[in-house]
Design a protein around this motif. Structure first.
Motif, short mmCIF file in Angstrom:
data_model
loop_
_atom_site.label_atom_id
_atom_site.label_comp_id
_atom_site.label_asym_id
_atom_site.label_seq_id
_atom_site.Cartn_x
_atom_site.Cartn_y
_atom_site.Cartn_z
N PRO A 149 1.48 2.53 5.67
CA PRO A 149 2.94 2.06 5.55
C PRO A 149 4.06 1.65 6.70
O PRO A 149 3.60 2.97 7.69
CB PRO A 149 3.56 3.27 4.91
CG PRO A 149 2.43 3.58 4.89
CD PRO A 149 1.02 3.91 5.07
N MET A 150 4.86 1.48 6.46
CA MET A 150 6.35 1.15 7.77
C MET A 150 6.99 2.31 7.69
O MET A 150 7.76 2.93 6.67
CB MET A 150 6.35 -0.31 7.35
CG MET A 150 6.10 -1.26 7.80
SD MET A 150 4.69 -1.20 9.56
CE MET A 150 7.02 -1.99 10.18
N GLY A 151 6.75 3.07 8.52
CA GLY A 151 7.50 4.38 7.56
C GLY A 151 8.25 4.33 8.77
O GLY A 151 8.42 3.83 9.97
N GLY A 164 14.59 -0.56 0.71
CA GLY A 164 15.49 -0.93 -1.00
C GLY A 164 14.68 -0.44 -2.01
O GLY A 164 13.62 0.65 -1.53
N PRO A 165 14.95 -0.93 -3.10
CA PRO A 165 14.79 0.31 -3.67
C PRO A 165 12.94 0.36 -4.57
O PRO A 165 12.82 -0.83 -4.26
CB PRO A 165 14.93 0.20 -5.43
CG PRO A 165 16.70 -0.80 -5.00
CD PRO A 165 16.20 -1.28 -3.38
N SER A 166 12.21 1.47 -4.82
CA SER A 166 10.79 1.56 -5.38
C SER A 166 10.17 0.33 -6.11
O SER A 166 11.44 -0.03 -6.89
CB SER A 166 10.13 2.06 -5.29
OG SER A 166 10.71 3.02 -6.83
N VAL A 167 8.98 -0.17 -6.48
CA VAL A 167 8.81 -1.13 -7.63
C VAL A 167 7.26 -1.24 -8.92
O VAL A 167 7.57 -1.34 -8.58
CB VAL A 167 8.16 -2.42 -6.63
CG1 VAL A 167 9.83 -2.68 -6.30
CG2 VAL A 167 7.05 -2.73 -5.61
N ALA A 168 7.01 0.68 -7.29
CA ALA A 168 5.61 1.21 -8.12
C ALA A 168 5.81 2.60 -7.60
O ALA A 168 5.65 2.78 -6.34
CB ALA A 168 4.77 0.15 -7.78
N ASP A 169 4.67 3.41 -8.00
CA ASP A 169 4.21 4.90 -7.93
C ASP A 169 2.91 4.54 -7.06
O ASP A 169 2.40 4.36 -7.48
CB ASP A 169 4.54 5.92 -9.05
CG ASP A 169 5.86 6.09 -8.81
OD1 ASP A 169 6.87 5.85 -7.46
OD2 ASP A 169 6.18 6.55 -10.42
N ARG A 198 0.53 -3.08 1.96
CA ARG A 198 -0.14 -2.02 3.08
C ARG A 198 -1.08 -0.97 2.38
O ARG A 198 -2.63 -0.64 3.19
CB ARG A 198 0.88 -1.46 3.71
CG ARG A 198 1.52 -2.87 4.67
CD ARG A 198 2.89 -2.33 5.72
NE ARG A 198 3.61 -2.95 5.95
CZ ARG A 198 4.71 -3.53 6.11
NH1 ARG A 198 5.29 -2.64 4.52
NH2 ARG A 198 5.04 -4.36 6.32
N LEU A 199 -0.49 0.48 1.75
CA LEU A 199 -1.45 1.05 1.08
C LEU A 199 -3.18 0.20 0.14
O LEU A 199 -4.34 0.93 0.11
CB LEU A 199 -0.85 2.19 0.60
CG LEU A 199 -0.14 2.75 1.36
CD1 LEU A 199 1.08 3.85 0.37
CD2 LEU A 199 -0.35 4.01 1.97
N ARG A 200 -2.32 -0.54 -0.02
CA ARG A 200 -3.57 -1.23 -1.34
C ARG A 200 -5.05 -2.38 -0.25
O ARG A 200 -6.15 -2.04 -0.66
CB ARG A 200 -2.69 -1.88 -2.02
CG ARG A 200 -4.25 -2.59 -3.28
CD ARG A 200 -3.87 -3.22 -4.51
NE ARG A 200 -3.07 -4.72 -3.75
CZ ARG A 200 -1.53 -5.12 -3.86
NH1 ARG A 200 -0.76 -3.82 -4.45
NH2 ARG A 200 -1.06 -5.70 -3.84
N PRO A 214 6.80 7.06 -4.52
CA PRO A 214 7.42 5.42 -4.60
C PRO A 214 7.69 4.35 -3.38
O PRO A 214 8.11 4.94 -2.03
CB PRO A 214 9.35 5.74 -5.75
CG PRO A 214 8.50 7.47 -4.23
CD PRO A 214 8.21 8.32 -4.38
N VAL A 215 6.58 3.92 -3.84
CA VAL A 215 6.91 2.40 -2.73
C VAL A 215 7.38 1.42 -2.96
O VAL A 215 7.30 0.71 -3.80
CB VAL A 215 6.04 2.14 -2.43
CG1 VAL A 215 5.23 3.67 -1.57
CG2 VAL A 215 4.94 1.79 -3.20
N CYS A 216 8.35 0.67 -2.08
CA CYS A 216 8.93 -1.19 -2.03
C CYS A 216 6.83 -1.92 -2.24
O CYS A 216 5.54 -1.12 -1.60
CB CYS A 216 9.23 -1.33 -1.01
SG CYS A 216 8.23 -1.46 0.70
N GLY A 217 7.48 -3.18 -2.55
CA GLY A 217 6.66 -4.08 -2.30
C GLY A 217 5.69 -4.21 -0.88
O GLY A 217 3.86 -4.42 -1.08
N ALA A 218 6.65 -3.92 -0.41
CA ALA A 218 5.33 -4.66 1.18
C ALA A 218 4.35 -3.13 1.17
O ALA A 218 3.07 -3.19 1.87
CB ALA A 218 6.46 -4.68 2.17
N ASP A 219 4.82 -2.58 1.55
CA ASP A 219 4.36 -0.81 1.15
C ASP A 219 3.36 -0.78 0.14
O ASP A 219 1.90 -0.15 0.65
CB ASP A 219 4.79 0.25 1.61
CG ASP A 219 5.92 0.26 2.78
OD1 ASP A 219 5.16 -0.06 3.45
OD2 ASP A 219 6.99 0.92 3.11
#
Length: 458
Positions: free
Chosen positions: A352-354, A318-323, A345-347, A337-342
């Motif tokens: 990420p779930m690629g 879905g749409p990203s929420v942050a860069d 994960r990165l943090r 740009p990433v979704c909230g869940a990714d």
């Protein structure tokens, strides 16, 4: 031996018969200029059009040689030689010819003593057209019609992306305003100079391209069908009914747009014939997911989300929420740009779930490490020039940046070329006239001053 002698003897006989017909034919009266619409019709059938009223500027043999040069290269390059008359006003002339021809390509016009050119950005970048046009209009260059057009075509066929339109191999017919005499002369010239060979080259190149496009489209079909199925499942799980308590017209409109996007994506994929067609499919899915995000915000009384690109790692998120800053294997760091869940994960230092795709032999890799066939798929999700920055330094990004990719997969995916049409495709008037760029006017070559393809950068 007889068979080897037959072909040249037949060609000589054809020339003799042509000369005899010309000798017996009465002199034709001066022909009136054609119209812009007739020029467009003629260019659908042949790459070069010489108006009857400008026939003295380019002989039939010279016209035939220019046509063979374009056909041998199998490139969507169009040339028109026109008289400087009221039938062909300089203002918007190139753009009008492009509209009436309806085929994505590079267009060059010799108008009286002036010259100008323009191109769809999928076929040739604006700056390339500008530079090429300036070069052939330079005062140091001999600007007679034959020299100028050959100089332009020689360079244009090297730089143009895409293939010659299929309509050029359909046989065509007499162009508007053409005469029987001109047709006979061209026929003789083509027969002697090996026009059949040029046609064979075009057919062979087109067949090769069609086979490669079919294979690429089948690869894409698997990935896109997965996307469409996932989006359909999201709609099925959506706990919303237009008539439920609390639903208002704005929510119903969001829901309707989400459903329309689903149907649009299925329809476009069903009609897809080229890899570049997939851009429209993934663009529709991206639109639908954003509509669902807006609907969810309305239902929960939250602030409406800003329009952002989908999650880079998997657009199905879905749409990203942050860069977030991310470094691909062997590449440089960049913000994606990433979704909230990714983002979480990165943090936390996790992968990420690629989105993975098949790269052959049963192996699956993230799409940014796959081949160029996945460029149109990514291009639909990440349009507007965003894709190059996201993919720079990755396997897919390196491939998308090559001219070979643009020629084989339609261009426009790497760098926001604009439009879904590839070079040589029939688009009719469905093209961005503000993106049809180059030239700058018919001046600096003896005339044709101002106008040009000025719409913001054709």
């Amino acid at each position: 031996m007889r068979k080897r002698l037959f072909a040249p003897l037949w060609a000589c006989l054809l020339l003799i018969l042509t000369a005899a017909v010309l000798a017996m034919s009465p002199a034709a009266p001066a022909a009136a200029p054609a119209t812009v619409d007739e020029v467009g019709q003629a260019l659908r059938e042949d790459p070069v059009y010489v108006d009857p009223a400008a026939a003295g500027r380019l002989s039939a043999a010279q016209e035939g040689a220019l046509e063979r040069k374009i056909l041998n290269a199998d490139k969507p390059v169009f040339v028109a030689v026109l008289p400087a008359t009221s039938e062909f006003p300089e203002q918007n002339l190139l753009q009008n010819i492009r509209t009436d021809t309806g085929i994505t390509g590079v267009y060059a016009v010799r108008l009286g003593d002036g010259f100008d050119a323009g191109a769809d950005p999928q076929v040739m970048p604006v700056r390339a057209v500008d530079n090429l046009t300036t070069a052939v209009k330079a005062p140091a260059v001999d600007t007679d019609t034959v020299t100028q057009l050959n100089a332009f075509v020689d360079r244009a066929v090297e730089q143009a992306r895409g293939s010659a339109p299929a309509s050029w191999s359909d046989g065509g017919g007499d162009t508007a305003g053409g005469t029987a005499t001109t047709g006979l002369v061209v026929l003789g010239a083509v027969a002697v100079a090996g026009g059949a060979g040029a046609y064979a080259v075009v057919r062979r190149n087109r067949r090769r391209k069609e086979e490669e496009e079919r294979a690429s489209l089948e690869k894409l079909r698997v990935v896109v069908d997965e996307d469409i199925t996932a989006y359909g499942e999201t709609l099925d799980r959506l706990d919303f009914h237009p008539g439920e308590a609390g639903a208002d017209d704005e929510m119903r409109a969001d829901y309707e747009r989400a459903l329309d996007s689903y149907e649009d994506a299925k329809s476009r994929m069903g009609d897809a014939r080229h890899p570049s067609d997939v851009r429209g499919v993934t663009r529709a899915l991206e639109d639908g997911r954003f509509s669902l995000a807006v609907l969810e915000a309305r239902r929960r009384g939250r602030e409406l989300p800003a329009r952002r690109p989908p999650c880079f790692f998997d657009p199905r998120h879905g749409p990203s929420v942050a860069d977030v800053r991310w470094t691909p294997s062997g590449g440089a760091a960049r913000e994606v740009p990433v979704c909230g869940a990714d983002a979480v994960r990165l943090r936390e230092g996790e992968e990420p779930m690629g989105r993975t795709v098949d790269v052959g032999d049963g192996r699956r890799r993230p799409y940014w490490e796959a081949g160029p066939a996945y460029g149109p798929w990514a291009g639909g999700y990440f349009g507007g020039g965003l894709l190059p920055g996201l993919l720079v330094g990755t396997v897919l990004g390196s491939m998308l940046a090559t001219p070979a990719y643009a020629a084989e997969y339609g261009g426009g995916d790497f760098g926001g070329g604009g439009g879904e049409w590839s070079g040589g495709d029939f688009s009719g008037s469905d093209f961005d006239s503000s993106g049809f760029g180059g030239g700058g006017g018919f001046g600096d070559g003896g005339g044709f001053g101002g106008g040009g393809f000025d719409g913001g950068g054709f």
